[in-house]
Design an enzyme around this catalytic site. Structure first.
Site, PDB file in Angstrom:
ATOM      1  N   LYS A  36      30.012 -15.121 -30.104  1.00 40.86           N
ATOM      2  CA  LYS A  36      31.024 -14.096 -29.906  1.00 40.86           C
ATOM      3  C   LYS A  36      30.796 -13.886 -28.303  1.00 40.86           C
ATOM      4  CE  LYS A  36      27.372 -10.510 -30.847  1.00 40.86           C
ATOM      5  NZ  LYS A  36      26.737  -9.949 -31.993  1.00 40.86           N
ATOM      6  N   ARG A 135      27.265   0.688 -40.185  1.00 41.69           N
ATOM      7  CA  ARG A 135      28.214   0.497 -39.426  1.00 41.69           C
ATOM      8  C   ARG A 135      29.430  -0.300 -40.430  1.00 41.69           C
ATOM      9  NH1 ARG A 135      26.975  -4.009 -34.551  1.00 41.69           N
ATOM     10  NH2 ARG A 135      26.956  -5.336 -36.317  1.00 41.69           N
ATOM     11  N   TYR A 274      34.395   0.206   3.162  1.00 38.43           N
ATOM     12  CA  TYR A 274      34.958   1.489   2.821  1.00 38.43           C
ATOM     13  C   TYR A 274      33.830   2.412   3.056  1.00 38.43           C
ATOM     14  CZ  TYR A 274      38.832  -0.670   0.172  1.00 38.43           C
ATOM     15  OH  TYR A 274      39.866  -1.620  -0.032  1.00 38.43           O
ATOM     16  N   MET A 322      37.088  -4.854  -4.974  1.00 35.24           N
ATOM     17  CA  MET A 322      37.355  -5.647  -6.263  1.00 35.24           C
ATOM     18  C   MET A 322      37.194  -6.999  -6.356  1.00 35.24           C
ATOM     19  SD  MET A 322      41.362  -5.449  -7.826  1.00 35.24           S
ATOM     20  CE  MET A 322      41.510  -3.920  -7.874  1.00 35.24           C
TER      21      MET A 322
HETATM   22  C1  LIG Z   1      25.386 -10.465 -32.519  1.00 31.85           C
HETATM   23  C2  LIG Z   1      24.990 -10.715 -33.752  1.00 31.85           C
HETATM   24  C3  LIG Z   1      23.851 -11.419 -33.891  1.00 31.85           C
HETATM   25  C4  LIG Z   1      23.109 -11.966 -32.848  1.00 31.85           C
HETATM   26  O1  LIG Z   1      22.228 -11.076 -32.006  1.00 31.85           O
HETATM   27  P1  LIG Z   1      21.418 -11.615 -31.116  1.00 31.85           P
HETATM   28  O2  LIG Z   1      20.527 -10.654 -30.656  1.00 31.85           O
HETATM   29  O3  LIG Z   1      21.889 -12.201 -29.673  1.00 31.85           O
HETATM   30  O4  LIG Z   1      20.524 -12.781 -31.692  1.00 31.85           O
HETATM   31  C5  LIG Z   1      23.685 -11.471 -35.203  1.00 31.85           C
HETATM   32  N1  LIG Z   1      24.414 -10.951 -36.238  1.00 31.85           N
HETATM   33  C6  LIG Z   1      25.309  -9.948 -35.840  1.00 31.85           C
HETATM   34  C7  LIG Z   1      25.924  -9.435 -37.184  1.00 31.85           C
HETATM   35  C8  LIG Z   1      25.885  -9.665 -34.595  1.00 31.85           C
HETATM   36  O5  LIG Z   1      26.734  -9.070 -34.306  1.00 31.85           O
END
Ligand SMILES: *Cc1c(COP(=O)(O)O)cnc(C)c1O
Length: 382
Positions: A36, A135, A274, A322
């Site tokens: 992700k 969550r 700046y 920037m």
């Molecule tokens: C991001 C995530 C992981 C991985 O987490 P890490 O700490 O980077 O290993 C695993 N499960 C879910 C649901 C996540 O959102």
């Protein structure tokens, strides 16, 4: 082709990290690589083919857009699992593409069934159960309703039952996480009582994989470790105190580089950039580097950060703009326009780690990495 700034991804470092993760796994535990956030900023198009060549065939993403990106570059028909967001339209797409996804509420379950019925292919779903993270996740009271519906539908195929632990990287969460695993076991027993044995039970991320191996079960969802970082200092300490050798087992795979855009000599008594945050106490030479907060180089590194040029550290002077930073190169001999500037990574004997970088900028590794813009060119190096 050279770039104003670019990111290098080390294939050998990635391989070392993947091997390390594999060594931590129990015999039958499968590895899903979490990609992700554009593979934690490293770049989905780069990471997927590299990892597929290393034998990885399961990827976890947050949303349908990321799943689409993985699909575009996957050459080996790897399994893709969406852990978070899908719109109703994207549920259709996922079913069609045989992309797996989490179910944590009634609407999604309904959408999955309707899509599968219409398309004539089963929806491949993972039931996310609530164990205490609060969550997403189906609460215990609704479990029976969901399971009966899934079990009776010819259009829904239960690929897994999962949950997420609320901070296994820190001992201060021990009680909460322990309670979650007990609740998860209770849920599995309930399912068993209903005649359901999930083929794929998965609850562990990087931290739990290392700290609580009993949470590995059928599959682990590992993110940060593959990119060469422990989830936090504490997890590393916990790992290393059980070892007799003190070698750091992971390797940063990312380097971030730019070049000197221009050089300028300034007089004693002048301000740089700046405002008045940097005052020149003596005559100095300033190099401009074409990277700024718009590229993810945090503004909080103003007058704090440093870069490496020609084997010397050069401190950032003035505020981060920037698209540009100014660095003091007064003490660097023979500096020239076009010289390599290392923002993260190594040059000769010197190194700027992601950790030092994120300490300065008050961001944790995860945040700094995922803020690296998607359009910085990324290239693979050995
Ligand atoms: C991001 C995530 C992981 C991985 O987490 P890490 O700490 O980077 O290993 C695993 N499960 C879910 C649901 C996540 O959102």
């Amino acid at each position: 082709m050279s770039y104003s700034n670019h990111i290098e991804i080390s294939k050998s470092a990635l391989e070392q990290n993947i091997n390390f993760i594999r060594q931590q796994l129990l015999r039958h535990t499968r590895l899903s690589c979490v990609v992700k956030g554009n593979a934690y900023g490293h770049g989905i198009p780069i990471i997927i083919p590299l990892e597929e060549d290393m034998g990885i065939n399961h990827f976890s993403v947050f949303n349908a857009e990321e799943a689409y990106q993985v699909k575009q570059v996957s050459k080996r028909n790897s399994t893709i699992m969406i852990m978070g967001m899908l719109t109703q339209e994207q549920v259709h797409w996922a079913v069609e593409q045989e992309v797996e996804f989490y179910i944590f509420e009634r609407e999604r379950l309904q959408e999955a069934e309707e899509a599968a019925k219409k398309i004539g292919k089963p929806a491949l779903i993972h039931l996310e159960v609530e164990t205490g993270m609060n969550r997403t996740g189906v609460p215990f009271e609704l479990l029976e309703e969901f399971v009966l519906k899934i079990d009776r539908s010819p259009h829904l195929q239960l690929k897994g039952v999962c949950t997420h632990l609320a901070g296994a990287e820190s001992i201060s969460n021990y009680y909460r996480v322990k309670k979650q695993t007990i609740t998860y076991q209770k849920i599995l027993r309930k399912l068993q009582g209903m005649g359901i044995t999930p083929q794929n039970r998965h609850i562990a991320s990087s931290a739990a994989t290392l700290r609580h191996p009993n949470t590995q079960m059928d599959m682990v969802r590992v993110g940060i470790l593959q990119y060469g970082f422990f989830p936090n200092e504490e997890t590393f300490t916990h790992y290393i105190t059980k070892k007799t050798d003190y070698d750091y087992p992971l390797k940063r795979i990312i380097s971030w580089k730019s070049q000197v855009m221009s050089l300028k000599d300034i007089q004693q008594g002048e301000f740089v950039g700046y405002g008045t945050s940097y005052f020149a106490h003596s005559p100095m030479t300033i190099a401009t580097v074409p990277v700024g907060y718009g590229h993810g180089y945090s503004r909080s590194l103003s007058n704090q950060g440093r870069v490496i040029i020609n084997g010397h550290f050069a401190p950032v002077v003035g505020t981060i703009n920037m698209n540009m930073i100014c660095v003091d190169v007064s003490n660097i001999p023979n500096i020239q326009k076009g010289d390599e500037v290392v923002l993260i990574g190594k040059q000769d004997e010197l190194e700027i780690s992601v950790a030092s970088f994120s300490d300065f900028s008050n961001q944790i590794n995860y945040e700094l990495l995922t803020r690296l813009p998607i359009d910085i060119p990324r290239i693979v190096v050995e």
